[in-house]
Design a protein around this motif. Structure first.
Motif, PDB file in Angstrom:
ATOM      1  N   ASN C  24      11.014 -17.867 -38.064  1.00 37.16           N
ATOM      2  CA  ASN C  24      10.210 -18.862 -38.897  1.00 37.16           C
ATOM      3  C   ASN C  24      10.356 -19.836 -39.490  1.00 37.16           C
ATOM      4  O   ASN C  24       9.984 -19.811 -40.830  1.00 37.16           O
ATOM      5  N   GLY C  26      12.933 -22.627 -40.981  1.00 42.59           N
ATOM      6  CA  GLY C  26      13.046 -24.217 -41.171  1.00 42.59           C
ATOM      7  C   GLY C  26      13.587 -24.463 -39.595  1.00 42.59           C
ATOM      8  O   GLY C  26      12.799 -23.715 -38.753  1.00 42.59           O
ATOM      9  N   ALA C  28      15.118 -25.753 -36.115  1.00 39.28           N
ATOM     10  CA  ALA C  28      16.609 -25.035 -35.550  1.00 39.28           C
ATOM     11  C   ALA C  28      16.774 -25.289 -34.524  1.00 39.28           C
ATOM     12  O   ALA C  28      15.897 -25.994 -33.593  1.00 39.28           O
ATOM     13  N   LYS C 236      11.438 -24.357 -27.679  1.00 37.97           N
ATOM     14  CA  LYS C 236      11.455 -23.188 -29.200  1.00 37.97           C
ATOM     15  C   LYS C 236      11.999 -21.226 -29.277  1.00 37.97           C
ATOM     16  O   LYS C 236      11.551 -20.910 -29.446  1.00 37.97           O
ATOM     17  N   ARG C 238      13.827 -19.502 -30.038  1.00 38.96           N
ATOM     18  CA  ARG C 238      14.278 -18.537 -30.824  1.00 38.96           C
ATOM     19  C   ARG C 238      13.025 -17.663 -30.866  1.00 38.96           C
ATOM     20  O   ARG C 238      13.455 -16.396 -31.547  1.00 38.96           O
TER      21      ARG C 238
ATOM     22  N   SER D   3      16.611 -33.327 -40.594  1.00 41.82           N
ATOM     23  CA  SER D   3      16.567 -33.198 -38.869  1.00 41.82           C
ATOM     24  C   SER D   3      15.596 -33.940 -37.850  1.00 41.82           C
ATOM     25  O   SER D   3      14.300 -33.972 -38.552  1.00 41.82           O
ATOM     26  N   ASP D   7      10.457 -33.430 -32.741  1.00 44.83           N
ATOM     27  CA  ASP D   7       9.920 -32.578 -33.079  1.00 44.83           C
ATOM     28  C   ASP D   7       9.738 -31.073 -32.380  1.00 44.83           C
ATOM     29  O   ASP D   7       9.407 -30.130 -33.330  1.00 44.83           O
ATOM     30  N   ASN D   8      10.415 -30.280 -31.736  1.00 44.12           N
ATOM     31  CA  ASN D   8      10.637 -29.435 -30.662  1.00 44.12           C
ATOM     32  C   ASN D   8      11.738 -28.669 -31.471  1.00 44.12           C
ATOM     33  O   ASN D   8      12.078 -27.306 -31.437  1.00 44.12           O
ATOM     34  N   THR D   9      12.654 -29.612 -32.579  1.00 46.08           N
ATOM     35  CA  THR D   9      13.362 -28.329 -33.813  1.00 46.08           C
ATOM     36  C   THR D   9      12.922 -27.955 -34.783  1.00 46.08           C
ATOM     37  O   THR D   9      12.910 -26.919 -35.735  1.00 46.08           O
ATOM     38  N   ALA D  10      11.692 -27.665 -35.002  1.00 47.68           N
ATOM     39  CA  ALA D  10       9.770 -27.732 -36.159  1.00 47.68           C
ATOM     40  C   ALA D  10      10.278 -26.172 -35.896  1.00 47.68           C
ATOM     41  O   ALA D  10       9.793 -25.815 -34.746  1.00 47.68           O
ATOM     42  N   PRO D  11       9.718 -25.549 -37.066  1.00 44.99           N
ATOM     43  CA  PRO D  11       9.078 -23.911 -37.259  1.00 44.99           C
ATOM     44  C   PRO D  11       7.588 -24.363 -36.358  1.00 44.99           C
ATOM     45  O   PRO D  11       7.296 -25.102 -36.277  1.00 44.99           O
ATOM     46  N   VAL D  12       7.029 -23.134 -36.743  1.00 45.38           N
ATOM     47  CA  VAL D  12       6.199 -23.242 -36.664  1.00 45.38           C
ATOM     48  C   VAL D  12       4.615 -23.220 -37.702  1.00 45.38           C
ATOM     49  O   VAL D  12       5.429 -22.469 -38.964  1.00 45.38           O
ATOM     50  N   THR D 202       3.533 -27.236 -28.695  1.00 44.31           N
ATOM     51  CA  THR D 202       4.298 -26.252 -29.444  1.00 44.31           C
ATOM     52  C   THR D 202       4.813 -27.457 -30.118  1.00 44.31           C
ATOM     53  O   THR D 202       5.257 -27.299 -31.353  1.00 44.31           O
ATOM     54  N   GLY D 205       3.963 -27.761 -33.587  1.00 43.37           N
ATOM     55  CA  GLY D 205       2.950 -26.644 -34.806  1.00 43.37           C
ATOM     56  C   GLY D 205       3.161 -25.229 -34.331  1.00 43.37           C
ATOM     57  O   GLY D 205       2.885 -24.249 -34.702  1.00 43.37           O
TER      58      GLY D 205
END
Lengths: 338, 338, 338, 338
Positions: C24, C26, C28, C236, C238, D3, D7-12, D202, D205
């Motif tokens: 988790n 940044g 990706a 997501k 990853r 970026s 919004d799905n390249t964002a982390p959790v 998803t 967040g």
């Protein structure tokens, strides 16, 4: 030489051909909105004592089964049938395709389902919901794939069980005429408790004509869409309906089915007198399953007689099928070679 | 009074009926292993100059389209067709059902696809893989749903584009006879670059008979399974094949298609002389799309003439369809009412 | 009190949770184009000695099986599996849904397929083409639904047979770690001849993570479409890949699987000393099937221990499952109640 | 560099990660029979003022849409949606796969459906029954694929129309938090008249968590089977539910959605001051569609900023998406490059 290969190698009955010529009379509404199809519905209503019956003519028996089952279940539900059923073995997955659901094959002597076997399957499936598809329909083949016929008692027991357990009852009647003729009952008696009958014509003298006969009015709703979407709604429907009408008029269907049965019995009687020949199942309709010593089988094949080895029933097992077109002379000729 | 409702309200041509009687000659192998079906394949091979052609007789045109497309794509792929195509509008989702894939409708004048419109769709889909179904086939309707006919040049451009982009070409030929007669070409010319043709018989004098005509041998592989699984393999196949054979012999199909076209032209010529009547598309085959002043339409309906309002083309738009059975007297009678 | 209900009632291994926190970090790229997923592919390639392996992380084991099988067969084809297989009994028809094809259940001791049983089924199906779906894949569950493990010899025989007959080999590895730990082999040895492995993580300490591991490069083609279309492509990704990476790193998966197996053996040894208790199958992985006298079972349930009756194996049959989280104290406590 | 790809390249979000750790507490019943999932249902019931709501946690948004739609229609029915809808363009045919039915794309400004456009489609389809799939559901995306938000009035008009015409209403709420935050309404207001909401986590967040939120109790029936059969029933469901619970508690979802919206507005305000830059649609949620002069776009890409060209909206069109994780510094940095 005789063809006992199948009842669908037979030709078309002359009255069916004549009915096609009669139906060929100028323009007529397409897609089943014609008079011949309307008349067919009335005839079926009379024959099966069901004034509200819905009748959907179709081209093909496997498709007819698939349409009926597609109307009965949702894709997460299952259909219980005998392991030998046509829908399980002989339709290349059509029922799974048309329904999206699961076929659950069940064992039983003479290709017949029993309440005991069904009950176990249902209990296990429901305990395991939603991990196992929910049983929602049973499919009975009448006459069966092994040439036996469900008795009225057997049918009453099965349909009562189905009703109690919320299961629809489908009857694969590709050979329904043979069954009714065999039981000697009135047609409506054999479909008591049945929700949809696949009424078979092609194996009994039609050219290509079957019908989904819907006794349960709930299942008639939306059937027109299923019929169309599967490519089974004939644009010139009068020519399918006319075939079935010809069979149903004046009891021709039962006459033809009865004749085929009689030829099968004659064959069975003759075969039983031959050393080394044994019937594997009671001959109650127009199919025989027999063991023949290999030299006997080879001699018959050499003479040009046509019938199939049936390895699923044993290394020396064979199937013989009679039809409306089988003659006593053919049977005698065949038996004379033994 | 005349029926211009559809070419499938027409009866069956006498030569087709006669062919059924001729085919009804004793026992014959089931499931297409008969001589009539073998002869049909040879005839199709000759007519279309394709010695290796495979021919699968089927009952129904929508199903024929579905089978062809099911052979061409995998469920994650798409079929590009005109928004007006039968496969998009008139088959109740059959193509999605048979293929599992996606139909992508595309616009274009006269119900015709163009390379420009296809190209954009493909480029967008491929950029977006695997989020968009991959285009894998184009389906052309010949003659089109709006009564126009793709010219040889248009076909050459489209099939060349398809080949370059790895797309199969399906031709919905429910009215292929009308198209060939209209173009005045040899039959093999119209299918140059086509992988599978849905060859139509029912709208052109057959009773119920179409065939998947497979020019690309790769697509013949496994087609027998698709044919069977969809309930389109006739058990008594000779009676479907015989209908198509009757049409193809001595060019009967083109004679009948040409006649229907001629009747459509006659109708078009007459209608154009009437004030307030306009043709919406060139009349190149056997369908006319016209605007009629409402009182004119009402008078015609009142006289019992049959044809459909076509609201998709406008509030006063109507469709008229001629067939092999349409007579000059019917056309004249109809025009005489105007 | 102990939970032997299932290995999916277990929590998540701390190293898996830690890996999620690490991932988790940044922004990706979505849809598997991230570094964690790339690293996972490399790890799988190393573990299974297959440089060209393709790895598709998915959420769910049933779905993983369905994707693999959907890639292997066309809708008119069938998958041969044991009657007890998860794909046949426990996925509510998902494999039929994802593939469009037919599941053909086959019998065999200990939930294992044998070449003899498969051979008969194939021969019958091919003779009957195209009326019976064509067998195209076999699915082996390793370890099996009855807690047994295919030996290396059994696998070699089955995969050789499959190769000879043009059948793909799918391995349902929901418990592949238990199988590898049980056999004591190198991971690549157990997948020799396997085309696609459903690599299981969830039952072995992951939160929700499985992967389609494709050894046969032909089957990698177009898999991305199947993956996406079934709703199994994580946006997501990853966070799915990280779970599997945590298991594969430093052999954690085999350590956890081996621990579960050891707990099962301990339980088996203890149970065998109790009068009236019998093991129904060899305990080779982390599942036990036992008969318990009803009073014994009732006492255990009364104490709060969790495990399932398993009526399919008999009226007094029960299933107990251990997991990575099962402790020796739990086993001892359970055995102490007997 | 920033970026704005999706919004799905964002982390959790850290609270989501923390909730996973908290849920990881010993054994728990599988398949959603756990306390976390029960608590989630209660929370959803409170948030949406619907005591009888049913909540099915799933892994993936496309799948969530597919499940909802599969429950609403039968395969011969259709779903009306905007041509730009995710279900039409971005799910590789998943909705057709899950439902068996037809997606009917409809045009409208800003990716919004209107009653007028829907009405025409329905009228035509019903007139043409059973040749056209029957419309049975409309699917609204809230916020839309073009970053607009249906107003309360628009929703009221559409849902009233749907109710009158017997259509179910599905809301694709992959970005429902952005929509509610944008409208400033109470959550239950936005789903008035909605039968099933695909509640998105998803993109807002969560790690991988969506839920089918069923307001119409009729549609809850049998949903468990659909959920399971599609591979979307998590065995360790607590870990999906915990993510959604974390978002819903204390209004975190709306806080995050509101933040993303605010960042989008900031971006929009900044961009509008730049010569040659134009907003293509009102920026009502967290997506911007803009035209940028090519040199500007190239400079931004060269600096490492991430966002997509969007050729469907024009040759110089681009999409920028903000998320809960977008910072004011990122926006300022991006704008500073212009």
């Amino acid at each position: 030489m005789a063809s006992f290969a199948s009842d669908n190698t037979a030709p078309v009955h002359p009255k069916v051909l004549a009915a096609l010529a009669t139906a060929n009379n100028g323009a007529a509404p397409a897609y089943g909105n014609d008079r011949v199809t309307a008349r067919l519905r009335e005839t079926v209503a009379e024959v099966f004592h069901c004034p509200d019956v819905s009748v959907f003519p179709v081209f093909n028996g496997s498709a007819c089964n698939g349409l009926a089952l597609a109307r009965m279940i949702r894709p997460y539900e299952s259909i219980l049938c005998h392991r030998q059923a046509h829908i399980n073995n002989d339709e290349c997955g059509l029922p799974e395709f048309f329904t999206g659901g699961k076929i659950v094959p069940i064992d039983g002597f003479g290709a017949k389902l029993t309440v005991a076997a069904i009950g176990d399957t249902i209990a296990h499936a429901l305990e395991h919901a939603p991990h196992t598809s929910r049983p929602r329909a049973i499919s009975l083949t009448q006459s069966t794939e092994l040439g036996t016929v469900y008795s009225m008692d057997e049918l009453a027991t099965l349909t009562a069980f189905a009703r109690t357990h919320g299961l629809y009852v489908h009857m694969d009647g590709a050979r329904i005429a043979n069954a009714v003729a065999s039981l000697g009952c009135a047609p409506h008696e054999v479909v008591k408790g049945v929700d949809i009958l696949s009424f078979g014509g092609t194996k009994n003298g039609a050219m290509l004509a079957e019908a989904a006969v819907i006794f349960n009015p709930v299942l008639a709703e939306d059937f027109a869409y299923i019929h169309k979407r599967a490519g089974q709604l004939p644009s010139k429907a009068r020519f399918v309906s006319a075939q079935l009408q010809a069979l149903l008029e004046d009891g021709l269907w039962l006459e033809l089915g009865g004749h085929a049965n009689a030829m099968a019995r004659l064959l069975a009687e003759g075969l039983q007198t031959v050393a080394g020949v044994a019937l594997l199942y009671p001959v109650e309709a127009n199919e025989l399953f027999v063991t023949l010593p290999r030299p006997v089988a080879q001699k018959l094949f050499a003479k040009g007689h046509q019938f199939y080895p049936w390895p699923a029933e044993g290394p020396e097992a064979y199937r013989l099928v009679t039809s409306f077109a089988t003659t006593k002379a053919e049977v005698d000729g065949f038996l004379g070679e033994l």
